[in-house]
Design an enzyme around this catalytic site. Sequence first.
Site, PDB file in Angstrom:
ATOM      1  N   GLY A  10       0.863  -1.176   0.000  1.00  0.00           N
ATOM      2  CA  GLY A  10       0.000   0.000   0.000  1.00  0.00           C
ATOM      3  C   GLY A  10       0.896   1.221   0.000  1.00  0.00           C
ATOM      4  N   GLY A  12      -0.102   4.604  -0.305  1.00  0.00           N
ATOM      5  CA  GLY A  12      -0.827   5.855  -0.123  1.00  0.00           C
ATOM      6  C   GLY A  12      -0.074   6.776   0.818  1.00  0.00           C
ATOM      7  CG  ASP A  34      -0.768   1.156  -4.324  1.00  0.00           C
ATOM      8  OD1 ASP A  34      -0.887   1.644  -3.183  1.00  0.00           O
ATOM      9  OD2 ASP A  34      -1.719   1.030  -5.113  1.00  0.00           O
ATOM     10  NE  ARG A  83     -11.954   6.396  10.614  1.00  0.00           N
ATOM     11  CZ  ARG A  83     -12.159   6.855  11.835  1.00  0.00           C
ATOM     12  NH1 ARG A  83     -13.383   6.978  12.298  1.00  0.00           N
ATOM     13  NH2 ARG A  83     -11.151   7.206  12.603  1.00  0.00           N
ATOM     14  CB  THR A 120      -5.877  -2.375   6.388  1.00  0.00           C
ATOM     15  OG1 THR A 120      -4.753  -2.258   5.510  1.00  0.00           O
ATOM     16  CG2 THR A 120      -7.156  -2.199   5.592  1.00  0.00           C
ATOM     17  NE  ARG A 152      -4.690   9.496  16.700  1.00  0.00           N
ATOM     18  CZ  ARG A 152      -5.296   8.770  15.769  1.00  0.00           C
ATOM     19  NH1 ARG A 152      -6.130   7.795  16.123  1.00  0.00           N
ATOM     20  NH2 ARG A 152      -5.078   9.013  14.486  1.00  0.00           N
ATOM     21  CG  HIS A 176      -7.500   1.348  16.073  1.00  0.00           C
ATOM     22  ND1 HIS A 176      -7.008   2.370  16.846  1.00  0.00           N
ATOM     23  CD2 HIS A 176      -7.386   1.765  14.784  1.00  0.00           C
ATOM     24  CE1 HIS A 176      -6.610   3.357  16.059  1.00  0.00           C
ATOM     25  NE2 HIS A 176      -6.841   3.015  14.806  1.00  0.00           N
TER      26      HIS A 176
END
Length: 320
Positions: A10, A12, A34, A83, A120, A152, A176
């Site tokens: 992947g 991206g 990819d 998302r 993912t 976070r 998650h």
Amino acid sequence: MARNKIALIGSGMIGGTLAHLAGLKELGDIVLFDIADGIPQGKGLDIAQSSPVEGFDANLTGASDYSAIEGADVCIVTAGVPRKPGMSRDDLLGINLKVMEQVGAGIKKYAPNAFVICITNPLDAMVWALQKFSGLPANKVVGMAGVLDSSRFRLFLAKEFNVSVQDVTAFVLGGHGDTMVPLARYSTVGGIPLTDLVTMGWVTKERLEEIIQRTRDGGAEIVGLLKTGSAYYAPAASAIEMAESYLKDKKRVLPCAAHLTGQYGVKDMYVGVPTVIGAGGVERVIEIDLNKTEKEAFDKSVAAVAGLCEACINIAPALK
């Protein structure tokens, strides 16, 4: 001595960031993969051209054929659909499950000895399916979630108390998603538990609960701001921390989605728990004592993950 080989499945926003970070840390040679031909090749070339400026030695290549990942020591999987605003991670299940089937077959054929980190979404169900599709040992397939969620939580706490992020430790258990369980009792500032800081008057219970809720909503907050995608810098940094612990046998204690075989009362599922990651993959799952409230929240999170796994089986009965 031959360099390690890192395959990024992947290419991206997370994939590109992973490649850059892996290069900067000189973790090994990097292959970006990819199915969108040209994207991995272009990103690989672009990052490679930064190496003389940034002073790192690594071969970066891009490919659209799974044979390029052959012999990889680490595979980090980000392939799938991200998302968009208004979507939950769970909305991605049907599309990304098909992607995991293809990725699992590719890893099984070309990199059966790799340590596999899945990013993912919906994470806990996708890493569970990926392990089954790939046939790799469960201790060599893990999901990146807890490191990110804990990061976070640590940031929000550091900002609240006006202290260095380095002096904040935080624990997040469970899936998650919206049911994740940030544990205040096991989170500290300078070694002082958050529950003690409430008693000391540093923060109210109500304010702490607001920070915990912001942690749960951390990914959605970024999706809402970006409008065209999801987070990538922090997820990439989190996965690289896990990969580095494996490649260098650092035996870091890291929260991640690991395969449970009875720990916490959970069997044959991937759920976020504290683990030790070393050269053997997930070398240990650490079971911590949960009080009644924490256990109820954790069980609720596990039930949500179980529901997603059932949905996967309905789509792909071979997973049963």
